[in-house]
Design an enzyme around this catalytic site. Structure first.
Site, PDB file in Angstrom:
ATOM      1  N   HIS A  42     -94.097 -58.221 -44.400  1.00  0.00           N
ATOM      2  CA  HIS A  42     -93.571 -57.913 -43.075  1.00  0.00           C
ATOM      3  C   HIS A  42     -93.122 -59.199 -42.407  1.00  0.00           C
ATOM      4  CE1 HIS A  42     -97.302 -59.273 -41.013  1.00  0.00           C
ATOM      5  NE2 HIS A  42     -97.958 -58.664 -41.984  1.00  0.00           N
ATOM      6  N   ASP A  96     -92.837 -59.490 -38.935  1.00  0.00           N
ATOM      7  CA  ASP A  96     -93.364 -59.667 -37.583  1.00  0.00           C
ATOM      8  C   ASP A  96     -94.716 -60.379 -37.618  1.00  0.00           C
ATOM      9  OD1 ASP A  96     -94.284 -57.234 -38.817  1.00  0.00           O
ATOM     10  OD2 ASP A  96     -95.114 -56.579 -36.905  1.00  0.00           O
ATOM     11  N   ASP A 140    -100.186 -64.898 -42.344  1.00  0.00           N
ATOM     12  CA  ASP A 140     -99.886 -63.461 -42.198  1.00  0.00           C
ATOM     13  C   ASP A 140     -98.516 -63.289 -41.602  1.00  0.00           C
ATOM     14  OD1 ASP A 140    -100.077 -60.733 -41.974  1.00  0.00           O
ATOM     15  OD2 ASP A 140    -101.450 -60.740 -40.282  1.00  0.00           O
ATOM     16  N   GLU A 189     -94.907 -54.189 -38.632  1.00  0.00           N
ATOM     17  CA  GLU A 189     -96.125 -53.856 -39.383  1.00  0.00           C
ATOM     18  C   GLU A 189     -97.339 -53.981 -38.480  1.00  0.00           C
ATOM     19  OE1 GLU A 189     -99.684 -54.648 -41.990  1.00  0.00           O
ATOM     20  OE2 GLU A 189     -98.830 -55.896 -40.408  1.00  0.00           O
ATOM     21  N   GLU A 190     -97.319 -55.014 -37.632  1.00  0.00           N
ATOM     22  CA  GLU A 190     -98.500 -55.357 -36.828  1.00  0.00           C
ATOM     23  C   GLU A 190     -98.774 -54.360 -35.712  1.00  0.00           C
ATOM     24  OE1 GLU A 190    -100.552 -57.416 -37.742  1.00  0.00           O
ATOM     25  OE2 GLU A 190     -99.602 -59.118 -38.730  1.00  0.00           O
ATOM     26  N   GLU A 249     -99.835 -59.567 -48.653  1.00  0.00           N
ATOM     27  CA  GLU A 249    -100.773 -59.911 -47.565  1.00  0.00           C
ATOM     28  C   GLU A 249    -101.835 -60.854 -48.113  1.00  0.00           C
ATOM     29  OE1 GLU A 249    -100.946 -59.083 -44.365  1.00  0.00           O
ATOM     30  OE2 GLU A 249     -99.664 -57.325 -44.131  1.00  0.00           O
ATOM     31  N   HIS A 252    -104.002 -63.739 -37.294  1.00  0.00           N
ATOM     32  CA  HIS A 252    -104.119 -63.301 -35.886  1.00  0.00           C
ATOM     33  C   HIS A 252    -104.935 -64.275 -35.028  1.00  0.00           C
ATOM     34  CE1 HIS A 252    -103.427 -58.774 -37.086  1.00  0.00           C
ATOM     35  NE2 HIS A 252    -102.726 -59.623 -37.816  1.00  0.00           N
TER      36      HIS A 252
HETATM   37 ZN   LIG Z   1    -100.013 -58.924 -42.287  1.00  0.00          ZN
END
Ligand SMILES: [Zn+2]
Length: 385
Positions: A73, A75, A105, A135-136, A163, A358
């Site tokens: 992904h 984003d 990520d 995705e997030e 991932e 994150h």
């Molecule tokens: Zn991810």
């Protein structure tokens, strides 16, 4: 002229796009498309309904089925309120670590994939790149991405979702139902509460149903198809509840949020369905007291699971490339759920450590970043044999 950029240069460029979900991702999509087209690759875009975001996918090698999809992904999660020691949108190398939002990520993986593009020649088995938006915020882009790929590209038979797993082969993850419940009551003074309906007390019954179901799941014998998960049963959790206005008024409203994380044997949604049936019973009961009262249930962005398929084509391929023969499942959702739903054999396997995702001061170690490049190199060689 083909653009030649190292993985590290690509990482710098990708991280510089602040692709949080509240903004358009077309800047990064333009950049990647231009890069791929400079290598003679035809790209396909699949826009969302706003036209502000797009998935991007492409195909390398012979126009035949049986290829490998590399999925990622584009984003990232926001940095608001986080305390960063350096600019999150500029990759900074300190002590063998590459800091920046998305380094783990999962722009680190995207950078290694794009850097390997010049090697993706003389393929006997095709390679496809699949890059998603949003995705997030609930695995939103992957669903239309998988549909669009099926319509435009020869069918691949293995999907590797990059991932961060520390390049371990992760065979499955739970599915997640994010459920919102709104109980409407009927207000009367608490001294005559038999004539009213308390939304709070009605909600408490529903929450108690969930608590009991947890206890039953926990007590049940573990099905071997679920043994990889930790815990190896479906969990139902209420993380948020609010309602009522005063201690002596039957509450007019109560809202609560439930997350249901389903193991393989429950991915058909049986717990949500049972809960909905109980909610309908309670709805009928409270309506009998007052017609304004009721229970409404809705699912917000269901996240499909990835049921482990042991010895599947994707698993076999990832084991061959990484040498990891242990069995793993994780508790976070990925785009892999939509690929599996679309009929693709799928595993999650990529460089980096999910625990750093994150977080403020997110980083990928140089060691993992290089291991990711070595992984791609081996995969390409395998596709050339
Ligand atoms: Zn991810």
């Amino acid at each position: 002229m083909p653009q030649i950029l190292t993985a590290r240069e690509l990482l710098d460029r990708l991280v510089a796009f602040p692709t949080v979900s509240r903004t358009s991702n077309l800047g990064i999509v333009d950049f990647i498309e231009e890069y791929l087209e400079s290598h003679g690759i035809t790209c396909h875009r699949d826009y969302d309904e706003t036209g502000e975001k797009a998935n991007l996918f492409c195909h390398f090698g012979p126009e035949i089925e049986g290829g490998v999809v590399l999925s990622a992904h584009l984003d990232v999660v926001p940095v608001d309120g986080q305390d960063w020691a350096s600019d999150p949108w500029v990759v900074e190398e300190r002590d063998g670590r590459l800091y920046g939002r998305g380094t783990t990520d999962m722009k680190g993986f995207v950078a290694t994939v794009l850097a390997a593009v010049p090697q993706m020649v003389h393929l006997k088995r095709p390679i496809q790149i699949a890059l998603s938006y949003d995705e997030e915020v609930g695995l939103i882009g992957a669903r239309p991405l998988v549909d669009a790929m099926k319509g435009k590209l020869p069918r691949a038979n293995a999907v590797l979702v990059g991932e961060p797993t520390g390049l371990r082969v992760v065979s499955g993850h739970k599915s997640c139902d994010a459920v919102e419940v709104h109980v409407t009551g009927h207000e009367v003074h608490s001294s005559i509460h038999d004539q009213g309906v308390s939304a709070v007390m009605t909600a408490a019954r529903l929450v108690e149903w969930l608590r009991k179901r947890n206890a039953e799941n926990r007590a049940a014998p573990v099905d071997e198809r679920n043994a990889l998960f930790d815990p190896p049963y479906t969990t139902l959790h209420v993380g948020l509840i609010h309602g009522g206005t005063a201690h002596n008024i039957t509450a007019k409203d109560c809202w609560f949020s439930v997350d249901i994380r389903n193991v393989s044997t429950d991915m058909d949604g049986r717990h949500f369905n049972d809960f909905s049936v109980f909610c309908a019973e309670v709805d009928a009961e409270v309506k009998a007291v007052h017609p304004d009262a009721g229970v409404e249930v809705r699912v917000n962005a269901p996240g499909p699971g990835m049921a482990p398929e042991l010895d599947s084509p994707a698993e076999e391929l990832a084991r061959r490339i990484t040498g990891d023969n242990a069995r793993h499942a994780v508790s976070y959702g990925t785009d892999g759920g939509w690929f599996q739903t679309g009929g693709y054999s799928t595993v999650v396997c990529g460089p980096g450590d999910i625990a750093l995702a994150h977080q403020p001061n997110e980083y990928i170690t140089v060691e993992q970043f290089e291991a990711g490049q070595a992984f791609l190199h081996k995969l390409i060689k395998h596709c050339q044999e």
